[in-house]
Design an enzyme around this catalytic site. Structure first.
Site, PDB file in Angstrom:
ATOM      1  N   LYS A  39       0.938  -1.258   0.161  1.00 56.50           N
ATOM      2  CA  LYS A  39       0.129   0.078   0.034  1.00 56.50           C
ATOM      3  C   LYS A  39       0.878   1.258   0.113  1.00 56.50           C
ATOM      4  O   LYS A  39       2.034   1.383   0.308  1.00 56.50           O
ATOM      5  CB  LYS A  39      -0.760   0.295   1.083  1.00 56.50           C
ATOM      6  CG  LYS A  39      -2.148   0.745   1.108  1.00 56.50           C
ATOM      7  CD  LYS A  39      -3.242   0.032   0.334  1.00 56.50           C
ATOM      8  CE  LYS A  39      -4.449   0.871   0.033  1.00 56.50           C
ATOM      9  NZ  LYS A  39      -5.644   0.158  -0.383  1.00 56.50           N
TER      10      LYS A  39
HETATM   11  P1  NAD Z   1     -12.722   8.203  -2.627  1.00 57.49           P
HETATM   12  O1  NAD Z   1     -11.778   8.793  -2.551  1.00 57.49           O
HETATM   13  O2  NAD Z   1     -13.325   7.885  -4.328  1.00 57.49           O
HETATM   14  O3  NAD Z   1     -14.157   8.314  -1.987  1.00 57.49           O
HETATM   15  C1  NAD Z   1     -14.012   8.504  -0.608  1.00 57.49           C
HETATM   16  C2  NAD Z   1     -15.251   9.206  -0.246  1.00 57.49           C
HETATM   17  O4  NAD Z   1     -15.435   9.059   1.559  1.00 57.49           O
HETATM   18  C3  NAD Z   1     -15.839  10.534  -0.373  1.00 57.49           C
HETATM   19  O5  NAD Z   1     -17.025  10.483  -0.746  1.00 57.49           O
HETATM   20  C4  NAD Z   1     -15.555  11.203   0.592  1.00 57.49           C
HETATM   21  O6  NAD Z   1     -16.197  12.506   0.711  1.00 57.49           O
HETATM   22  C5  NAD Z   1     -16.000  10.410   1.761  1.00 57.49           C
HETATM   23  N1  NAD Z   1     -15.480  10.498   3.065  1.00 57.49           N
HETATM   24  C6  NAD Z   1     -14.172  10.776   3.462  1.00 57.49           C
HETATM   25  N2  NAD Z   1     -14.080  11.157   4.718  1.00 57.49           N
HETATM   26  C7  NAD Z   1     -15.521  10.722   5.121  1.00 57.49           C
HETATM   27  C8  NAD Z   1     -15.912  10.613   6.577  1.00 57.49           C
HETATM   28  N3  NAD Z   1     -15.086  11.215   7.493  1.00 57.49           N
HETATM   29  N4  NAD Z   1     -17.238  10.343   6.493  1.00 57.49           N
HETATM   30  C9  NAD Z   1     -17.832  10.014   5.641  1.00 57.49           C
HETATM   31  N5  NAD Z   1     -17.513  10.003   4.506  1.00 57.49           N
HETATM   32  C10 NAD Z   1     -16.004  10.351   4.084  1.00 57.49           C
HETATM   33  O7  NAD Z   1     -12.207   6.635  -2.218  1.00 57.49           O
HETATM   34  P2  NAD Z   1     -12.610   4.991  -2.387  1.00 57.49           P
HETATM   35  O8  NAD Z   1     -11.584   4.748  -3.403  1.00 57.49           O
HETATM   36  O9  NAD Z   1     -13.918   4.908  -2.597  1.00 57.49           O
HETATM   37  O10 NAD Z   1     -12.087   4.406  -1.145  1.00 57.49           O
HETATM   38  C11 NAD Z   1     -13.112   4.329  -0.065  1.00 57.49           C
HETATM   39  C12 NAD Z   1     -12.800   3.249   0.874  1.00 57.49           C
HETATM   40  O11 NAD Z   1     -12.794   2.094  -0.073  1.00 57.49           O
HETATM   41  C13 NAD Z   1     -11.316   3.173   1.494  1.00 57.49           C
HETATM   42  O12 NAD Z   1     -11.380   2.614   2.692  1.00 57.49           O
HETATM   43  C14 NAD Z   1     -10.357   2.349   0.512  1.00 57.49           C
HETATM   44  O13 NAD Z   1      -9.477   1.927   0.979  1.00 57.49           O
HETATM   45  C15 NAD Z   1     -11.492   1.473   0.183  1.00 57.49           C
HETATM   46  N6  NAD Z   1     -11.206   0.536  -1.036  1.00 57.49           N
HETATM   47  C16 NAD Z   1     -11.203   1.282  -2.341  1.00 57.49           C
HETATM   48  C17 NAD Z   1     -10.985   0.448  -3.265  1.00 57.49           C
HETATM   49  C18 NAD Z   1     -10.804   1.063  -4.772  1.00 57.49           C
HETATM   50  O14 NAD Z   1     -10.612   0.276  -5.924  1.00 57.49           O
HETATM   51  N7  NAD Z   1     -11.008   2.482  -4.930  1.00 57.49           N
HETATM   52  C19 NAD Z   1     -10.761  -0.939  -3.279  1.00 57.49           C
HETATM   53  C20 NAD Z   1     -10.751  -1.588  -2.183  1.00 57.49           C
HETATM   54  C21 NAD Z   1     -11.123  -0.662  -1.011  1.00 57.49           C
END
Ligand code: NAD
Length: 458
Positions: free
Chosen positions: A121
């Site tokens: 990561k």
């Molecule tokens: P992203 O940046 O696209 O979206 C994050 C979202 O969370 C945004 O809408 C933001 O406004 C919101 N957010 C941030 N802080 C917040 C809070 N305190 N309360 C509520 N909402 C909040 O990111 P993403 O890629 O969607 O990732 C989100 C989660 O999913 C993370 O934990 C990431 O590790 C996990 N994840 C993502 C992927 C991927 O392929 N993108 C894969 C596996 C896991």
């Protein structure tokens, strides 16, 4: 609010609960390792800690003409099963221990899904909301050049995470390709734009996999009286890549999305929300808040709204010891990494609330990243149906395996205790395990087996 301040405000960190994500990852590991009595003690210690942590510090000249310095991390947790794999996050609250935790969760996730990668990561401490696109491009390029040959198509392969997307991946690919001309470098990063070697279906893969996992678990009778997402009420925290697409996909399957949120707050309408229209509103106004016909709720309140399925899809430590008793969902499908702390897990287990753990539920993303990498190495472009079909098969198999593992462990607690006794391990009784622990046991055993089969070098 920073995580330290958040825990200060909630009291969750006041000596009652340690919210350091890496400490949490290690607690989860230690707990699960107790159910593998034959695991060698030295292996336990090694599997618990990252293999390598790189810290880089670098400046960029911003569009405003200032010189700004940034700190970035890339952690490889374990490479026994294949090259490192894991996203890169841009966020002001990124810490070295958060990156270590996320890297270790990637090791277990790849093992649960039987994807031939290790765990890695990365993260850069920066606030993308305060940086221009040009600044972000410079930050990305400089970070990749600082990492040099620490990443590569057969060594460590980044992907998107919080605040990074296909465009960021294109910059990573381009930078690496400029540094390694004359060979196929597409496999150095996944989640690329589709016209640049990205896979069809990758953008939706995390959420689609979360849906498949939920559907399979419900079909297997995990939650009494809820055998399908059709007609289920769903609450989603976080409206980015994982959350917004999850809302759309669950709704497509007949679920009713009753509340969603982002970093600015949440919105609730018990009669249901149209996820596409909410996304349009967010694109126009930068937030879901203010969407017509909804009641505004805080992110804390959102987690306690009565619903069938709660999908945390934002950041770590949102369901903790101090609020888990208020959660009123029947099942939690963790699209985010690390949303539930060990103290919360214990409370939810006691209350009979099922948690589909992150290392299973959000693994659709890394699974399709693996498919992207295969396509890149073979110079192929698979159809979207093929990608989704292959991912579905893997998600179903992994979900079944975790649920079966939980049953197997809980049916053999006395035998496991006896084996621990024989091996001279601490003799305290073993309690029944939840799905997270079952997934960990499955993953740790797979990584340990491969490590020993390979033979520890030299
Ligand atoms: P992203 O940046 O696209 O979206 C994050 C979202 O969370 C945004 O809408 C933001 O406004 C919101 N957010 C941030 N802080 C917040 C809070 N305190 N309360 C509520 N909402 C909040 O990111 P993403 O890629 O969607 O990732 C989100 C989660 O999913 C993370 O934990 C990431 O590790 C996990 N994840 C993502 C992927 C991927 O392929 N993108 C894969 C596996 C896991």
């Amino acid at each position: 609010m920073s995580k330290a301040k958040q825990s200060e405000a909630t009291g969750a960190g006041n000596g009652r609960e340690d919210l350091n994500p890496f400490h949490i990852a290690q607690q989860q590991f230690d707990h699960a390792a107790r159910y593998i009595p034959d695991l060698k003690a030295g292996l336990v210690e090694w599997l618990k800690r990252p293999n390598r942590m790189i810290t880089v510090e670098f400046p960029i000249e911003t569009e405003e003409g200032e010189v700004k310095n940034f700190v970035g991390y890339r952690c490889v947790h374990n490479l026994a099963r294949g090259p490192g794999k894991g996203g890169i996050r841009y966020h002001p609250d990124v810490t070295a221990d958060e990156v270590r935790a996320l890297a270790s969760w990637m090791t277990w996730k790849c093992a649960v899904l039987d994807v031939p990668f290790g765990g890695a990561k990365g993260g850069i401490i920066c606030n993308p909301k305060k940086r221009t696109k040009e600044d972000l491009r410079k930050i990305t390029r400089r970070f990749v050049s600082e990492l040099g040959d620490a990443i590569g198509p057969h060594t460590d392969i980044p992907a998107p995470d919080v605040n990074t997307n296909a465009e960021t991946m294109a910059w990573i690919y381009d930078t690496y390709d400029m540094m390694h001309k004359g060979r196929n470098n597409l496999g150095v990063v996944t989640g690329k734009p589709v016209n640049m070697g990205g896979s069809l279906g990758r953008n939706e893969a995390t959420s689609r996999g979360c849906l498949y996992c939920t559907q399979q678990a419900l079909a297997m009778g995990l939650v009494e009286g809820l055998d399908s997402v059709k007609g289920a009420t769903v609450v989603v925290q976080g409206y980015g890549n994982a959350g917004a697409i999850a809302a759309q996909l669950y709704a497509e399957q007949g679920a009713k999305i009753i509340a969603v949120s982002d970093s600015r707050g949440g919105i609730h309408n018990p009669d249901g929300l149209d996820p596409d229209k909410v996304l349009d509103h967010k694109k126009k106004t930068s937030s879901v808040v203010g969407y017509p016909g909804t009641k505004e709720v805080s992110n804390e309140e959102l987690l306690t709204i009565p619903c069938d399925i709660l999908v945390p899809a934002a950041l770590e430590n949102v369901i903790r010891g101090d609020n888990a008793a208020e959660v009123q969902a029947k099942v939690i499908a963790e699209a985010a990494n690390g949303p539930t702390t060990p103290a919360a897990d214990a409370i939810l287990f006691e209350r009979g609330i099922q948690v589909l753990p992150d290392i299973l539920a959000n693994a659709g993303g890394v699974t399709v990243s693996y498919f992207e990498w295969v396509q890149n190495n073979e110079n192929e472009q698979w159809e979207e149906d093929e990608v989704n079909g292959k991912m579905k098969a893997k998600m179903i198999k992994a979900t079944e395996a975790v649920i079966e593992k939980q049953k197997e462990i809980n049916a053999s607690l006395k035998a496991l205790e006896a084996r621990r006794h024989e091996r001279g391990r601490d003799g305290s009784p073993l309690a029944p395990v939840d799905l997270r622990t079952a997934a960990y046991v499955l993953a740790i055993a797979r990584v340990a087996d491969v490590t020993l089969e390979r033979g520890i070098w030299p």
